[in-house]
Design a protein around this motif. Structure first.
Motif, PDB file in Angstrom:
ATOM      1  N   ILE A 114       3.388   0.370 -36.189  1.00 22.10           N
ATOM      2  CA  ILE A 114       4.415  -0.473 -36.806  1.00 22.10           C
ATOM      3  C   ILE A 114       4.040  -0.792 -38.253  1.00 22.10           C
ATOM      4  N   LYS A 115       2.750  -1.048 -38.513  1.00 26.21           N
ATOM      5  CA  LYS A 115       2.317  -1.306 -39.885  1.00 26.21           C
ATOM      6  C   LYS A 115       2.549  -0.081 -40.762  1.00 26.21           C
ATOM      7  N   HIS A 116       2.272   1.096 -40.204  1.00 22.37           N
ATOM      8  CA  HIS A 116       2.505   2.337 -40.953  1.00 22.37           C
ATOM      9  C   HIS A 116       3.992   2.490 -41.273  1.00 22.37           C
ATOM     10  N   MET A 117       4.866   2.180 -40.300  1.00 25.43           N
ATOM     11  CA  MET A 117       6.310   2.277 -40.521  1.00 25.43           C
ATOM     12  C   MET A 117       6.778   1.284 -41.587  1.00 25.43           C
ATOM     13  N   ALA A 118       6.089   0.132 -41.674  1.00 29.59           N
ATOM     14  CA  ALA A 118       6.473  -0.911 -42.638  1.00 29.59           C
ATOM     15  C   ALA A 118       5.715  -0.791 -43.952  1.00 29.59           C
ATOM     16  N   ASN A 119       4.964   0.303 -44.137  1.00 26.59           N
ATOM     17  CA  ASN A 119       4.189   0.532 -45.358  1.00 26.59           C
ATOM     18  C   ASN A 119       3.175  -0.578 -45.619  1.00 26.59           C
ATOM     19  N   LEU A 120       2.517  -1.045 -44.554  1.00 30.18           N
ATOM     20  CA  LEU A 120       1.467  -2.049 -44.675  1.00 30.18           C
ATOM     21  C   LEU A 120       0.101  -1.387 -44.534  1.00 30.18           C
ATOM     22  N   SER A 121      -0.929  -2.108 -44.929  1.00 33.92           N
ATOM     23  CA  SER A 121      -2.288  -1.579 -44.841  1.00 33.92           C
ATOM     24  C   SER A 121      -2.754  -1.593 -43.385  1.00 33.92           C
ATOM     25  N   VAL A 122      -3.093  -0.426 -42.868  1.00 31.44           N
ATOM     26  CA  VAL A 122      -3.573  -0.320 -41.494  1.00 31.44           C
ATOM     27  C   VAL A 122      -4.992  -0.852 -41.371  1.00 31.44           C
ATOM     28  N   SER A 123      -5.771  -0.744 -42.428  1.00 31.63           N
ATOM     29  CA  SER A 123      -7.182  -1.133 -42.372  1.00 31.63           C
ATOM     30  C   SER A 123      -7.378  -2.647 -42.456  1.00 31.63           C
ATOM     31  N   GLU A 124      -6.398  -3.375 -43.003  1.00 36.63           N
ATOM     32  CA  GLU A 124      -6.548  -4.820 -43.182  1.00 36.63           C
ATOM     33  C   GLU A 124      -6.052  -5.559 -41.947  1.00 36.63           C
ATOM     34  N   ARG A 125      -6.984  -6.254 -41.259  1.00 34.62           N
ATOM     35  CA  ARG A 125      -6.612  -6.935 -40.017  1.00 34.62           C
ATOM     36  C   ARG A 125      -6.879  -8.434 -40.065  1.00 34.62           C
ATOM     37  N   ASN A 126      -7.441  -8.935 -41.151  1.00 34.99           N
ATOM     38  CA  ASN A 126      -7.853 -10.340 -41.212  1.00 34.99           C
ATOM     39  C   ASN A 126      -6.916 -11.233 -42.002  1.00 34.99           C
ATOM     40  N   ILE A 127      -5.865 -10.658 -42.579  1.00 38.21           N
ATOM     41  CA  ILE A 127      -4.891 -11.463 -43.309  1.00 38.21           C
ATOM     42  C   ILE A 127      -3.489 -11.103 -42.830  1.00 38.21           C
ATOM     43  N   ALA A 128      -2.562 -12.039 -42.988  1.00 36.24           N
ATOM     44  CA  ALA A 128      -1.171 -11.782 -42.608  1.00 36.24           C
ATOM     45  C   ALA A 128      -0.537 -10.813 -43.610  1.00 36.24           C
ATOM     46  N   GLN A 129       0.300  -9.921 -43.115  1.00 37.89           N
ATOM     47  CA  GLN A 129       1.003  -8.968 -43.963  1.00 37.89           C
ATOM     48  C   GLN A 129       2.495  -8.991 -43.620  1.00 37.89           C
ATOM     49  N   ASP A 130       3.315  -8.698 -44.625  1.00 42.36           N
ATOM     50  CA  ASP A 130       4.765  -8.677 -44.431  1.00 42.36           C
ATOM     51  C   ASP A 130       5.331  -7.392 -45.013  1.00 42.36           C
ATOM     52  N   GLY A 131       6.294  -6.812 -44.318  1.00 43.81           N
ATOM     53  CA  GLY A 131       6.922  -5.583 -44.789  1.00 43.81           C
ATOM     54  C   GLY A 131       8.300  -5.417 -44.173  1.00 43.81           C
ATOM     55  N   ARG A 132       8.891  -4.249 -44.396  1.00 43.11           N
ATOM     56  CA  ARG A 132      10.235  -3.970 -43.876  1.00 43.11           C
ATOM     57  C   ARG A 132      10.289  -2.567 -43.286  1.00 43.11           C
ATOM     58  N   ILE A 133      11.119  -2.416 -42.263  1.00 43.49           N
ATOM     59  CA  ILE A 133      11.401  -1.118 -41.654  1.00 43.49           C
ATOM     60  C   ILE A 133      12.910  -0.958 -41.618  1.00 43.49           C
ATOM     61  N   ARG A 134      13.402   0.209 -41.955  1.00 42.18           N
ATOM     62  CA  ARG A 134      14.830   0.490 -41.828  1.00 42.18           C
ATOM     63  C   ARG A 134      15.023   1.529 -40.727  1.00 42.18           C
ATOM     64  N   VAL A 135      15.870   1.217 -39.767  1.00 43.17           N
ATOM     65  CA  VAL A 135      16.134   2.120 -38.648  1.00 43.17           C
ATOM     66  C   VAL A 135      17.634   2.326 -38.515  1.00 43.17           C
TER      67      VAL A 135
END
Length: 297
Positions: A114-135
């Motif tokens: 899901i992070k990959h689909m939302a263009n987020l960093s897969v390696s970063e797990r200790n901070i909150a991240q926000d992104g978008r997915i279009r389906v």
């Protein structure tokens, strides 16, 4: 081989993309440098997670979770890890429902997918991240607003399901009772005042206010909105996204807007006393102010 060179190569090394000579040089350096060896191990874990996330079963699970949410008209998808399983829950009509129970081994690869689909960093797990997915589903496009906060049991994922066609709805399309609609229309015809829409998450507050804006749109009036974030693009409205990191809060944006000669202001939500006071001030000084308040029912 120097540390700086080796630290640029661990992903390629673990993916088997280096030639024999370079691979041998990297292995020789890693055997002597514990710092680089630790970084290389971290890179190995990232590559392994990405490989799992790219597996067809994980891709199918991610697609199924999203597809079922759209079919059931869910407004939010909650993917919460537990010690021995992963639970997918859908918010429908403001209430969370258990939907899909998955085995624990899909926790990391599904979050990575899901992070990959939302263009987020897969390696970063200790901070909150926000992104978008279009389906796309049945010829309609949907935007998914993705939030990935860390948790003790692993990464949880929350996705807000946004249907861009909702912004096209008018007040006659949202199921408002006729007597309520009559009173609501009377409020919207007033030149100034405060219209407050209250309800739980997923209860239709934003859809109601957008339908109200649509009924108010005229070339001779200036319409502004303050949103966190801007969920739907609305032609004819100057939409201002909240950005607390940059110091742009609801209160700051409200003060700014009041200097721009607005006729109608949509403040997406009242969250604090200062914003409340500014909304009342705007409503009492010749502006029509539309806003929401989160409530339990």
């Amino acid at each position: 081989m120097k540390c700086e060179t080796v630290r640029e190569l661990p992903v390629a090394y673990h993916k088997g993309e280096l030639d024999d000579d370079k691979r041998a040089a990297v292995e020789e350096h890693l055997a002597q440098c514990t710092a680089c060896a630790a970084e290389a191990e971290g890179a190995r874990r990232i590559v392994a997670t990405l490989d799992q996330a790219s597996d067809e079963p994980i891709e199918r699970i991610a697609s199924t979770v999203i597809e079922h949410a759209v079919k059931r008209r869910a407004t939010d998808i909650h993917i919460r890890p537990a010690s021995d399983h992963l639970m997918v829950r859908y918010r429908i009509d403001g209430v969370l429902h258990d939907a899909i129970r998955l085995p624990a081994y899909v926790i990391k690869p599904l979050a990575a997918r899901i992070k990959h689909m939302a263009n987020l960093s897969v390696s970063e797990r200790n901070i909150a991240q926000d992104g978008r997915i279009r389906v796309e589903h049945e010829g309609k496009e949907y935007d998914l607003r993705v939030s990935v906060p860390p948790s003790a049991s692993g990464e949880s994922v929350v996705m807000r399901v946004l249907d861009p066609s909702a912004v096209q709805l008018g007040l006659g399309d949202i199921g408002m009772h006729p007597s309520t609609r009559e009173r609501f229309d009377e409020l919207l015809r007033r030149p100034n005042g405060l219209v407050l829409v209250a309800g739980p998450t997923g209860g239709g507050k934003t859809t109601t206010l957008y339908a109200a804006l649509k009924s108010l749109m005229k070339p001779e009036i200036a319409v502004f909105s303050i949103e966190d974030p801007v969920e739907y693009r609305f032609d004819g409205v100057t939409q201002i996204p909240i950005n607390p990191r940059a110091g742009v809060t609801f209160a700051v944006a409200m003060r700014h807007l009041l200097r721009r000669d607005p006729d109608v202001i949509l403040c997406a939500e009242i969250r604090d006393r200062e914003t409340l006071q500014l909304c009342f001030s705007a409503a009492l000084t010749g502006h029509l102010l539309l806003t929401t308040l989160h409530t339990d029912d």
